[in-house]
Design a protein around this motif. Structure first.
Motif, PDB file in Angstrom:
ATOM      1  N   UNK A 157       0.847  -1.193   0.000  1.00  0.00           N
ATOM      2  CA  UNK A 157       0.000   0.000   0.000  1.00  0.00           C
ATOM      3  C   UNK A 157       0.881   1.241   0.000  1.00  0.00           C
ATOM      4  N   UNK A 158       1.989   1.191   0.737  1.00  0.00           N
ATOM      5  CA  UNK A 158       2.927   2.308   0.751  1.00  0.00           C
ATOM      6  C   UNK A 158       3.542   2.551  -0.610  1.00  0.00           C
ATOM      7  N   UNK A 159       3.943   1.487  -1.295  1.00  0.00           N
ATOM      8  CA  UNK A 159       4.562   1.620  -2.617  1.00  0.00           C
ATOM      9  C   UNK A 159       3.561   2.151  -3.651  1.00  0.00           C
ATOM     10  N   UNK A 160       2.349   1.637  -3.602  1.00  0.00           N
ATOM     11  CA  UNK A 160       1.318   2.123  -4.529  1.00  0.00           C
ATOM     12  C   UNK A 160       1.022   3.592  -4.263  1.00  0.00           C
ATOM     13  N   UNK A 161       1.010   3.987  -2.993  1.00  0.00           N
ATOM     14  CA  UNK A 161       0.736   5.388  -2.639  1.00  0.00           C
ATOM     15  C   UNK A 161       1.868   6.301  -3.104  1.00  0.00           C
ATOM     16  N   UNK A 162       3.104   5.832  -3.032  1.00  0.00           N
ATOM     17  CA  UNK A 162       4.235   6.615  -3.538  1.00  0.00           C
ATOM     18  C   UNK A 162       4.096   6.817  -5.043  1.00  0.00           C
ATOM     19  N   UNK A 163       3.738   5.740  -5.751  1.00  0.00           N
ATOM     20  CA  UNK A 163       3.551   5.839  -7.198  1.00  0.00           C
ATOM     21  C   UNK A 163       2.429   6.813  -7.548  1.00  0.00           C
ATOM     22  N   UNK A 164       1.315   6.744  -6.794  1.00  0.00           N
ATOM     23  CA  UNK A 164       0.192   7.654  -7.042  1.00  0.00           C
ATOM     24  C   UNK A 164       0.586   9.101  -6.757  1.00  0.00           C
ATOM     25  N   UNK A 165       1.379   9.305  -5.711  1.00  0.00           N
ATOM     26  CA  UNK A 165       1.843  10.658  -5.378  1.00  0.00           C
ATOM     27  C   UNK A 165       2.728  11.215  -6.487  1.00  0.00           C
ATOM     28  N   UNK A 166       3.589  10.374  -7.042  1.00  0.00           N
ATOM     29  CA  UNK A 166       4.448  10.801  -8.151  1.00  0.00           C
ATOM     30  C   UNK A 166       3.622  11.184  -9.367  1.00  0.00           C
ATOM     31  N   UNK A 167       2.548  10.445  -9.619  1.00  0.00           N
ATOM     32  CA  UNK A 167       1.671  10.767 -10.750  1.00  0.00           C
ATOM     33  C   UNK A 167       1.014  12.141 -10.556  1.00  0.00           C
ATOM     34  N   UNK A 168       0.636  12.461  -9.329  1.00  0.00           N
ATOM     35  CA  UNK A 168       0.038  13.774  -9.051  1.00  0.00           C
ATOM     36  C   UNK A 168       1.058  14.875  -9.333  1.00  0.00           C
ATOM     37  N   UNK A 180       2.077  26.009 -20.717  1.00  0.00           N
ATOM     38  CA  UNK A 180       0.976  26.404 -19.836  1.00  0.00           C
ATOM     39  C   UNK A 180       1.470  26.787 -18.451  1.00  0.00           C
ATOM     40  N   UNK A 181       0.526  27.082 -17.575  1.00  0.00           N
ATOM     41  CA  UNK A 181       0.874  27.477 -16.218  1.00  0.00           C
ATOM     42  C   UNK A 181       1.007  26.288 -15.291  1.00  0.00           C
ATOM     43  N   UNK A 182       1.771  26.450 -14.242  1.00  0.00           N
ATOM     44  CA  UNK A 182       1.992  25.403 -13.251  1.00  0.00           C
ATOM     45  C   UNK A 182       0.737  25.197 -12.407  1.00  0.00           C
ATOM     46  N   UNK A 183       0.358  23.918 -12.205  1.00  0.00           N
ATOM     47  CA  UNK A 183      -0.772  23.609 -11.316  1.00  0.00           C
ATOM     48  C   UNK A 183      -0.232  23.570  -9.885  1.00  0.00           C
ATOM     49  N   UNK A 190       0.663  16.884  -4.213  1.00  0.00           N
ATOM     50  CA  UNK A 190       1.482  15.745  -4.612  1.00  0.00           C
ATOM     51  C   UNK A 190       2.775  15.668  -3.825  1.00  0.00           C
ATOM     52  N   UNK A 191       3.414  16.827  -3.597  1.00  0.00           N
ATOM     53  CA  UNK A 191       4.668  16.855  -2.841  1.00  0.00           C
ATOM     54  C   UNK A 191       4.438  16.411  -1.398  1.00  0.00           C
ATOM     55  N   UNK A 192       3.323  16.869  -0.810  1.00  0.00           N
ATOM     56  CA  UNK A 192       3.012  16.466   0.563  1.00  0.00           C
ATOM     57  C   UNK A 192       2.741  14.962   0.645  1.00  0.00           C
ATOM     58  N   UNK A 193       1.937  14.447  -0.291  1.00  0.00           N
ATOM     59  CA  UNK A 193       1.638  13.009  -0.293  1.00  0.00           C
ATOM     60  C   UNK A 193       2.914  12.190  -0.477  1.00  0.00           C
ATOM     61  N   UNK A 194       3.773  12.646  -1.387  1.00  0.00           N
ATOM     62  CA  UNK A 194       5.016  11.925  -1.662  1.00  0.00           C
ATOM     63  C   UNK A 194       5.911  11.911  -0.429  1.00  0.00           C
ATOM     64  N   UNK A 195       6.075  13.066   0.191  1.00  0.00           N
ATOM     65  CA  UNK A 195       6.923  13.149   1.393  1.00  0.00           C
ATOM     66  C   UNK A 195       6.373  12.247   2.502  1.00  0.00           C
ATOM     67  N   UNK A 196       5.050  12.291   2.718  1.00  0.00           N
ATOM     68  CA  UNK A 196       4.431  11.494   3.784  1.00  0.00           C
ATOM     69  C   UNK A 196       4.621  10.005   3.534  1.00  0.00           C
TER      70      UNK A 196
END
Length: 280
Positions: A157-168, A180-183, A190-196
């Motif tokens: 679950x941790x690995x899948x969540x890291x992958x999902x965070x990277x996609x964000x 275009x402009x930065x979202x 995404x950065x917060x999810x990835x760090x967590x």
């Protein structure tokens, strides 16, 4: 930063900055509304945790949400974990029903109530996404821990969540490639999810040790019930770590040790392996 009943409450510095700019841009009411919704959402987690005897260490309000940090020392059951996670979105659902009742009674500003309902729905649905550390990710992890070995539930679950965070993060950066402009909001989320999630993966060994150290509740439940123990069959040469990683959250285990001829040479209760692991 303040303390209420021993719980540390804090605002992220960026949140304070956003409040300041909301005054300048005339969006103070909208930001305060979001702040209130997030705060009530987190209070739902806090109340549910306290009702189940879990220690709440802190609540931090971020520019895009909040985080309630709880301390369970590996004793939190899957059912309680799911209940605590659901308590946050439940508050959003209650607030939506209250706003709909006010709108039906034609009390207050219809435009503001529409905004209030939409903000609650957005926060609830976002938090129910099956990605850690969001509520949906915690619910999914708790549910899977009832079916799969606890260690591998945390790991995958941790690995899948890291992958999902990277996609964000990648999705937030995509417009830069087309001029275009930065979202920015998505990038921050995404950065917060990835760090967590990276932090959680680094802490996985400690969480697993806490899980092993608090198996006495499973043993007591096994003694006072008629349920059968769950067998684990392992060769005598199998590393102790690999056997312990097969333990399931809600099952007591007996380990059947086989030799190279596939004969059972020993039957060990799980406490023997845990004691050997900790050198007791």
């Amino acid at each position: 930063m303040i303390r209420i009943f021993g719980i540390e409450l804090s605002l992220h510095p960026l949140f304070v900055l956003i409040l300041f700019f909301s005054v300048l841009t005339g969006q103070f009411l909208e930001i305060i509304t979001l702040f209130s919704i997030v705060f009530i959402h987190e209070l739902g987690h806090v109340c549910a945790a306290l009702l189940t005897g879990v220690t709440v260490k802190s609540v931090q309000l971020l520019p895009f949400g909040g985080v309630a940090v709880i301390e369970d020392h590996g004793r939190l059951t899957a059912g309680r974990e799911m209940g605590i996670a659901l308590a946050g979105p439940l508050q959003n659902g209650i607030m939506i029903l209250m706003a709909l009742a006010l709108k039906q009674a034609e009390y207050g500003s219809s435009a503001y109530l529409d905004y209030f309902i939409g903000a609650n729905a957005m926060i609830a649905l976002f938090n129910l996404l099956p990605v850690l550390p969001l509520d949906g990710g915690k619910i999914l992890q708790a549910a899977l821990s009832l079916l799969l070995p606890y260690y591998y539930t945390l790991l995958w679950i941790g690995r899948v969540s890291i992958a999902a965070s990277l996609l964000v993060v990648v999705f937030a950066l995509l417009p830069l490639g087309t001029g275009g402009g930065l979202r920015l909001n998505l990038l921050m989320i995404g950065a917060f999810l990835l760090y967590s999630n990276i932090t959680d993966q680094r802490n996985l060994p400690y969480r697993f040790v806490a899980f092993l150290m608090n198996r006495e509740q499973i043993y007591e439940r096994y003694l006072h019930s008629e349920g059968a123990a769950r067998p684990i069959v392992a060769f005598s040469a199998k590393p102790l770590d690999d056997i312990l990683r097969l333990f399931k959250r809600n099952h007591y285990h007996f380990i059947y040790v086989m030799n190279d001829d596939r004969d059972i040479v020993a039957v060990l209760p799980e406490q023997r392996l845990i004691s050997s692991y900790f050198g007791i």
